[in-house]
Design a protein around this motif. Structure first.
Motif, short mmCIF file in Angstrom:
data_model
loop_
_atom_site.label_atom_id
_atom_site.label_comp_id
_atom_site.label_asym_id
_atom_site.label_seq_id
_atom_site.Cartn_x
_atom_site.Cartn_y
_atom_site.Cartn_z
N LEU A 163 78.44 65.35 15.86
CA LEU A 163 78.47 64.34 16.99
C LEU A 163 79.64 64.47 17.64
O LEU A 163 78.94 64.32 18.86
N ASP A 164 80.95 64.82 17.37
CA ASP A 164 81.87 64.90 18.48
C ASP A 164 81.01 66.19 19.13
O ASP A 164 81.71 66.25 20.69
N ALA A 165 80.76 67.58 18.63
CA ALA A 165 80.74 68.87 19.72
C ALA A 165 79.14 68.06 20.71
O ALA A 165 79.36 68.28 21.77
N LEU A 166 78.85 66.83 20.76
CA LEU A 166 78.01 66.74 21.47
C LEU A 166 78.43 65.68 22.35
O LEU A 166 78.45 66.08 23.84
N ALA A 167 79.70 65.40 22.79
CA ALA A 167 80.86 64.70 23.45
C ALA A 167 80.77 65.77 23.93
O ALA A 167 82.05 65.32 25.19
#
Length: 282
Positions: A278-282
């Motif tokens: 999820l953090d990588a998508l940000a």
């Protein structure tokens, strides 16, 4: 370990071919004589006897008539249809759109008490959000060039999620970490799907394991497979869905699932991997 997901289908096809060959020999006919009685080219007889081509119902009727074995035609046709159901090309299944196959999957979910699922490509259908399913089924429709009924197919696919909350259904799911990173749809769609995985993890009906990139492999990455109770396995390849019912192969898939499950992480460690994606998508 499973070497080829189509081995059960091929073995069944070859067994049918042997039965037809025995009928011809018992009737005292050569391949050319049978071909003449059936009014087709001898090469067709050769291909059927080698299991290279599946005989149609009318082919079996003609074969049995040529051999004076009309009483065996019904059983052989039933066997042939069973073989055909083991190896089903997606383009054939989807020739009228995706909705029907999704409805069939709904029925399979309803009938199974325990599903053991391994995926290395996409999130399993019963855990998909509507947006993720729309993006995925749209790409499948475009790739296969089949009729576009994505809206109806998505509704049928998402409906499977009801079994996570109803009845005595249990789901043991193993997901390769790569599935968390493969971008299906846009970033918002993927983020929504990952958040949904976090939501379903606490359910009593669900055991969700993630196999990390860093796991020491005791089993290589495989095609996605769905083991329904101990009755059958559905294996998904690019071009076909393959049904496995042979006990020896069922045992191989159960063994593979057990070993894959030992490579996975669960609970907080699994949440950490999902959150990182999820953090990588940000």
């Amino acid at each position: 370990m499973p070497a080829s997901p189509s081995s059960s289908a091929q073995a069944a096809r070859e067994a049918l071919a042997v039965r037809l060959s025995h009928l011809r020999r018992d009737a005292g006919l050569t391949g050319r004589e049978l071909s003449a009685r059936c009014d087709w080219h001898p090469a067709k007889t050769t291909r059927i006897q080698k299991g290279e081509v599946a005989p149609s119902d009318s082919d079996i009727l003609a074969w049995c008539a040529a051999c004076g074995a009309e009483d065996q035609a019904a059983d052989l046709i039933a066997t042939s249809r069973a073989v055909d159901s083991m190896y089903q090309e997606w383009r054939r299944l989807h020739r009228n759109g995706l909705r029907r196959s999704q409805e069939n999957a709904y029925a399979a979910n309803a009938q199974a008490s325990l599903q053991r699922v391994y995926v290395s490509n996409v999130v399993p259908g019963f855990l998909q959000t509507a947006a993720y399913a729309t993006a995925l089924l749209s790409s499948i429709t475009h790739f296969q060039g089949t009729p576009d009924d994505v809206t109806e197919a998505v509704a049928a696919r998402v409906a499977r999620s009801r079994f996570l909350y109803e009845g005595n259904h249990r789901y043991a799911v193993l997901i390769e970490e790569s599935v968390l990173r493969f971008r299906i749809g846009d970033a918002g769609t993927m983020a929504g799907q990952l958040r949904h995985l976090l939501t379903v993890m606490p359910l009593a009906s669900v055991s969700l394991g993630i196999i990390p990139f860093t796991a020491e492999r005791t089993v290589w990455p495989l095609e996605a497979f769905y083991l329904y109770d101990d009755r059958r396995v559905a294996v998904e390849t690019l071009t076909a869905r393959i049904g496995v019912t042979q006990p020896r192969e069922l045992a191989d898939y159960a063994k593979a699932f057990e070993r894959l499950s030992k490579m996975a992480v669960y609970g907080d460690n699994a949440r950490t991997l999902i959150t990182a994606a999820l953090d990588a998508l940000a």
